[in-house]
Design an enzyme around this catalytic site. Structure first.
Site, short mmCIF file in Angstrom:
data_model
loop_
_atom_site.label_atom_id
_atom_site.label_comp_id
_atom_site.label_asym_id
_atom_site.label_seq_id
_atom_site.Cartn_x
_atom_site.Cartn_y
_atom_site.Cartn_z
N LYS A 187 0.82 -1.21 0.00
CA LYS A 187 0.00 0.00 0.00
C LYS A 187 0.86 1.28 0.00
O LYS A 187 0.44 2.31 -0.49
CB LYS A 187 -0.93 0.03 1.21
C1 LIG Z 1 -4.33 -4.76 0.22
C2 LIG Z 1 -3.54 -5.99 0.18
C3 LIG Z 1 -3.81 -6.99 -0.76
C4 LIG Z 1 -4.95 -6.90 -1.73
O1 LIG Z 1 -4.74 -5.89 -2.70
P1 LIG Z 1 -5.99 -5.33 -3.53
O2 LIG Z 1 -5.46 -4.17 -4.30
O3 LIG Z 1 -7.01 -4.92 -2.51
O4 LIG Z 1 -6.45 -6.44 -4.40
C5 LIG Z 1 -3.00 -8.11 -0.77
N1 LIG Z 1 -1.99 -8.25 0.12
C6 LIG Z 1 -1.73 -7.32 1.04
C7 LIG Z 1 -0.63 -7.55 2.00
C8 LIG Z 1 -2.47 -6.14 1.10
O5 LIG Z 1 -2.20 -5.21 2.02
#
Ligand SMILES: *Cc1c(COP(=O)(O)O)cnc(C)c1O
Length: 493
Positions: A111
């Site tokens: 993120k």
């Molecule tokens: C948010 C997240 C995901 C999923 O990603 P999306 O963009 O919501 O599909 C997968 N793994 C981790 C560690 C995340 O923080």
């Protein structure tokens, strides 16, 4: 560039204003009508650039109102906090298997790749458009978005950020990361319920007209840092291009050769960025959508029917514990040939009946680009263990879901295309589950767990993990769903 709403052709905004708005007034998501093009010459030129420089050029394709200098300033500042200059390095497992590490940011989850950029885009957008409102960023999080958004927005001028996380839906480490967040403009509270409860609560606040009027009287405007904001999507496109460029640089592929990406998927934001990169011209063969036990997307890609009417499971990959993948709307829009009415009809069905179904012809279109599978909890655990035993490489449960799914994909298809598994969180974010998967004893103290994991695997502990140890707990509120609005009102008083 101008962006359009997925639900109303006539609702359009330039990309900078779309970042400020987050979502279109009628509830649609902002999308490009035509995708900017990426040529082979550009890809070759990118071989000589640093990650922030590459990212600035990619962002410029969407945010063409900003100069390259302005974007270089943004990306240089955004990626300064990462613990490697490469920002998004590739780790080689075999000649045809790589891992793209998106785990080197300040909160050790992918993120950060977008949430260190978004606040800076928001600031420059408000400046350029002479918007003097205070921005109130509301976030519902399944764990990683919350901390990454708090870190990205902390002490950003004229901005407040409020994060809601499910009471018992996040890991202890994720919770500790959030409740110790510093910065006068940051607020976070837990909500009794699961992620979908927290997200519904936030959506209701966005739709509350009385509240909107109250905010207006205080010169405050709501915005979102969730992956529905276009300002999160654009920076994510950059790392897919960077991964490709690195494979060319290492001689792992020839320029123009197609590769696969396997992406651990929840809200469909990460993998959608890969799809956008493909639309722009990045040579991609298949996008492999990896889900955990909440396998609503696996069923969607295999049957064309999306149904959220099913049991919700808490798993060891909590950031993927999602039944309503918001960004799928952007894919639907493309698959339905950018037909707003049809897109809206499906979404309305989802809202009213919890499901929708695509026609046979559209299912076939999906299969050209996507392949989807899921991993059970046991399979996720076994992927952590076998990846460590086979390659000496430690992965977290989310990445393990993708690794398992990729290995299944090979068994089913025998596709030898070079593959990149996208790594989305550091194993140190989920120490006890990772210890468990390795059959090692778990301690109730998360720092002891981290040291134990380090002793056994020799994988380096990220600095931010031990930094948490002495931090003061600042945010302690635990709310009923109905109290979320009250909580925000007390903040803006
Ligand atoms: C948010 C997240 C995901 C999923 O990603 P999306 O963009 O919501 O599909 C997968 N793994 C981790 C560690 C995340 O923080």
């Amino acid at each position: 560039m101008i962006l359009y709403s997925t639900r109303d052709k006539n609702s359009c905004l330039d990309a900078l204003l779309a970042v400020v708005s987050g979502i279109s007034p009628e509830g649609g998501l902002f999308v490009p009508k035509t995708f900017p093009k990426l040529t082979q010459d550009e890809i070759l030129n990118y071989c000589n650039l640093t990650y922030p420089q590459l990212c600035a050029l990619v962002l410029n394709k969407f945010f063409d109102e900003l100069s390259i200098d302005e974007l270089n300033d943004i990306t240089a500042a955004a990626y300064k906090k990462f613990d490697t200059n490469e920002v998004a390095p590739l780790h080689k497992l075999t000649d045809s298997e790589y891992v793209l590490e998106l785990i080197h940011g300040p909160t050790i989850a992918f993120k950060d790749m977008a949430l260190q950029v978004l606040p800076r885009l928001l600031l420059i957008a408000k400046d350029k458009k002479n918007i003097d409102e205070i921005t109130l960023v509301l976030v519902a999080t399944s764990g990683d978005t919350g901390k990454a958004a708090l870190d990205g927005f902390a002490d950003v001028p004229n901005t407040k950020i409020v994060v809601f996380y499910p009471n018992d839906g996040v890991s202890e480490f994720q919770k500790l990361q959030m409740v110790t967040q510093e910065g006068k403009n940051t607020f976070t509270a837990s909500v009794k319920g699961n992620f979908d409860d927290a997200q519904t609560g936030v959506k209701n606040i966005f739709a509350n007209k009385d509240f909107e009027a109250l905010l207006k009287s205080k010169n405050i405007k709501l915005s979102s840092a969730n992956s529905i904001n276009f300002g999160r999507l654009a920076p994510q496109v950059a790392y897919y291009i960077s991964a490709y460029v690195n494979l060319v640089k290492y001689g792992a592929i020839n320029i123009g050769e197609k590769i696969n990406f396997t992406v651990p998927t929840g809200n469909f934001g990460n993998i959608l960025a890969a799809y956008y990169a493909k639309k722009m011209g990045l040579p991609i063969n298949k996008l492999i959508c990896a889900s955990n036990r909440n396998n609503v997307l696996t069923d969607f890609f295999s049957t064309g029917k999306y149904s959220a009417n099913r049991e919700f499971f808490k798993t060891i990959s909590p950031s993927m514990d999602i039944l309503i993948s918001s960004n799928l709307e952007r894919l639907l829009f493309e698959i339905l040939d950018q037909d707003c009415e049809e897109t809206q009809m499906l979404i309305l069905n989802l809202k009213n009946n919890g499901e929708y179904e695509l026609g046979k012809d559209k299912q076939e279109v999906l299969k050209q680009d996507f392949f989807a599978l899921f991993a059970s909890e046991e399979e996720t655990n076994s992927a952590i263990k076998s990846t460590f035993e086979k390659y000496g490489y430690l992965i977290d449960p989310h990445t393990a879901v993708a690794q398992f799914v990729y290995e299944e994909y090979i068994k089913k298809t025998n596709d030898k295309t070079v593959n990149v598994v996208v790594s989305t969180a550091s194993p140190y974010k989920f120490c006890s589950d990772v210890l468990n998967a390795l059959n090692l004893p778990v301690s109730s103290d998360i720092f002891e767990c981290a040291e134990r994991l380090n002793n056994y695997t020799k994988a380096k502990i990220p600095e931010c993990v031990m930094d948490l140890k002495g931090k003061k707990i600042i945010h302690t509120d635990n709310l009923e769903k109905q109290q979320m609005l009250e909580y925000i009102e007390s903040i803006i008083k």
